[in-house]
Design an enzyme around this catalytic site. Sequence first.
Site, mmCIF file in Angstrom:
data_model
loop_
_atom_site.group_PDB
_atom_site.id
_atom_site.type_symbol
_atom_site.label_atom_id
_atom_site.label_comp_id
_atom_site.label_asym_id
_atom_site.label_seq_id
_atom_site.Cartn_x
_atom_site.Cartn_y
_atom_site.Cartn_z
ATOM 1 N N LYS A 247 39.071 -67.517 18.584
ATOM 2 C CA LYS A 247 39.379 -66.875 17.299
ATOM 3 C C LYS A 247 39.070 -65.390 17.410
ATOM 4 O O LYS A 247 37.990 -65.001 17.873
ATOM 5 C CB LYS A 247 38.515 -67.513 16.202
ATOM 6 C CG LYS A 247 39.057 -67.346 14.800
ATOM 7 C CD LYS A 247 40.365 -68.096 14.572
ATOM 8 C CE LYS A 247 40.253 -69.138 13.481
ATOM 9 N NZ LYS A 247 41.471 -69.971 13.413
ATOM 10 N N THR B 176 39.898 -73.483 17.324
ATOM 11 C CA THR B 176 39.499 -72.093 17.050
ATOM 12 C C THR B 176 38.841 -72.022 15.676
ATOM 13 O O THR B 176 37.984 -71.179 15.429
ATOM 14 C CB THR B 176 40.699 -71.123 17.144
ATOM 15 O OG1 THR B 176 41.608 -71.390 16.101
ATOM 16 C CG2 THR B 176 41.395 -71.241 18.491
ATOM 17 N N ASP B 177 39.205 -72.948 14.781
ATOM 18 C CA ASP B 177 38.571 -72.992 13.455
ATOM 19 C C ASP B 177 37.083 -73.333 13.584
ATOM 20 O O ASP B 177 36.245 -72.765 12.887
ATOM 21 C CB ASP B 177 39.304 -74.028 12.583
ATOM 22 C CG ASP B 177 38.892 -73.920 11.133
ATOM 23 O OD1 ASP B 177 39.132 -72.855 10.532
ATOM 24 O OD2 ASP B 177 38.273 -74.872 10.617
ATOM 25 N N PHE C 110 40.554 -24.052 31.459
ATOM 26 C CA PHE C 110 41.256 -24.769 32.526
ATOM 27 C C PHE C 110 41.960 -23.714 33.372
ATOM 28 O O PHE C 110 42.950 -23.128 32.937
ATOM 29 C CB PHE C 110 42.242 -25.780 31.931
ATOM 30 C CG PHE C 110 42.912 -26.625 32.968
ATOM 31 C CD1 PHE C 110 42.163 -27.424 33.831
ATOM 32 C CD2 PHE C 110 44.295 -26.619 33.109
ATOM 33 C CE1 PHE C 110 42.782 -28.206 34.798
ATOM 34 C CE2 PHE C 110 44.917 -27.405 34.070
ATOM 35 C CZ PHE C 110 44.159 -28.199 34.917
ATOM 36 N N ARG D 176 39.626 -21.753 25.484
ATOM 37 C CA ARG D 176 40.577 -22.511 24.663
ATOM 38 C C ARG D 176 39.832 -23.414 23.692
ATOM 39 O O ARG D 176 38.628 -23.648 23.845
ATOM 40 C CB ARG D 176 41.477 -23.370 25.560
ATOM 41 C CG ARG D 176 40.670 -24.392 26.336
ATOM 42 C CD ARG D 176 41.521 -25.341 27.155
ATOM 43 N NE ARG D 176 40.663 -26.281 27.871
ATOM 44 C CZ ARG D 176 41.093 -27.256 28.640
ATOM 45 N NH1 ARG D 176 42.385 -27.454 28.822
ATOM 46 N NH2 ARG D 176 40.243 -28.079 29.235
ATOM 47 N N VAL E 115 38.237 -30.864 31.074
ATOM 48 C CA VAL E 115 37.853 -32.153 30.483
ATOM 49 C C VAL E 115 37.189 -33.012 31.556
ATOM 50 O O VAL E 115 36.212 -33.719 31.287
ATOM 51 C CB VAL E 115 39.094 -32.858 29.887
ATOM 52 C CG1 VAL E 115 38.721 -34.224 29.337
ATOM 53 C CG2 VAL E 115 39.731 -32.001 28.815
ATOM 54 N N GLN E 116 37.697 -32.906 32.807
ATOM 55 C CA GLN E 116 37.119 -33.699 33.894
ATOM 56 C C GLN E 116 35.620 -33.390 34.062
ATOM 57 O O GLN E 116 34.785 -34.291 34.170
ATOM 58 C CB GLN E 116 37.855 -33.389 35.222
ATOM 59 C CG GLN E 116 39.236 -34.005 35.345
ATOM 60 C CD GLN E 116 40.357 -33.143 34.783
ATOM 61 O OE1 GLN E 116 40.152 -32.337 33.884
ATOM 62 N NE2 GLN E 116 41.562 -33.328 35.295
ATOM 63 N N ASN F 10 43.091 -35.233 25.909
ATOM 64 C CA ASN F 10 42.977 -33.793 25.649
ATOM 65 C C ASN F 10 44.005 -33.483 24.558
ATOM 66 O O ASN F 10 45.191 -33.341 24.828
ATOM 67 C CB ASN F 10 43.255 -33.017 26.944
ATOM 68 C CG ASN F 10 43.058 -31.525 26.785
ATOM 69 O OD1 ASN F 10 42.715 -31.045 25.713
ATOM 70 N ND2 ASN F 10 43.294 -30.781 27.852
ATOM 71 N N HIS G 22 45.872 -31.351 22.462
ATOM 72 C CA HIS G 22 46.131 -29.920 22.659
ATOM 73 C C HIS G 22 46.266 -29.161 21.342
ATOM 74 O O HIS G 22 46.908 -29.641 20.398
ATOM 75 C CB HIS G 22 47.413 -29.730 23.481
ATOM 76 C CG HIS G 22 47.366 -30.406 24.816
ATOM 77 N ND1 HIS G 22 46.428 -30.109 25.776
ATOM 78 C CD2 HIS G 22 48.132 -31.398 25.344
ATOM 79 C CE1 HIS G 22 46.625 -30.871 26.838
ATOM 80 N NE2 HIS G 22 47.652 -31.676 26.590
#
Length: 313
Positions: free
Chosen positions: A13, A60-61, A172, A189, A241-242, A268, A270
């Site tokens: 579930k 599943t109930d 960058f 940036r 970002v890396q 990222n 932008h």
Amino acid sequence: MESSIVKSQAYGKDRVRVVRVVRHADGWQEIADYWVCCLLSGDKFESSFTKGDNRMVVATDSQKNTVYYLAKTLPAATVMVPEAFAAEIASFMVNKYAHVTSCQVKVTTKPWERMQFVGKAHPHSFLREGKETRWTEAVVTKTAPPSASALTVKLTSGFYDLEVLKTTNSSFTNFWRDELTTLPDMPDRLLSTKVLCQWQYLAKTLDALKAADFNAVYAGAKRNTLDAFANDPRAWVNASVQTTLYIMADRILGEFAAVDDVYYALPNIHYFPFDLTPFGLKNLQADAEVYMPIADPSGYITATVSRPPKARL
Ligand SMILES: O=c1[nH]c(=O)c2[nH]c(=O)[nH]c2[nH]1
């Protein structure tokens, strides 16, 4: 068609909504608000897929009922911590049903924040802020089925949709250039991302995991993510970002010995300076003040970071 084999299966579930309130004698109350997904697997379920034979199928109930039953009967301190609750549900399932070899339980929560009035925490009123979503997944597996005497646990936790933005100290530059390159160097940036962070716990048994302070790791993962993003000077030197991602993960591994590895996915998102030169206005590079956010496409930077092999026990 009938010779096809089932390579893997899991059923159960999803999106079981459970809210647990803890009422203390002095009027102080706590709340946990979860979506639970519980999935069972085992060879004995194969015939329900291939032969229409449901005799071994735990409905599943019934799995949904079990989640509510355990939310009431487990110690409150266990239910209130998503990792502990997930691990207990998964262990309960593999212990109760000999033919269940593995149970995967995912608990997702958007935490309710306690209301504050003139610096005073309210005893029973909460606020849902549009912040990140926390989740955890416990997979409990029998190593020698059908006996449940030896169980291994794989516990992963994380959060997603933590939105952050900074207006400087990201760059960058010096990237690969060829005939397909149009992007100029970006020495400064805006940087905005929607953080997905997840980490795996080193311990693989329920007993060993009990030592971990899951809430502290969650709070620390979030704190290190934000602090690395905003304040870590290493992320300003070559502030891609890396680099930012690696510093975030490295800090979490440095602070929490219980964590084995950390995965981040950082889009990222932008924000490009709008070119106003047609109107005789300088708005590019160092003159940038007016930006156009670009929803699609975004960069997408991912990595899993762990300790070097010799540093792992
Ligand atoms: O931090 C970044 N990493 C990249 O790999 C990349 N690629 C790109 O176009 N901009 C950026 N920014």
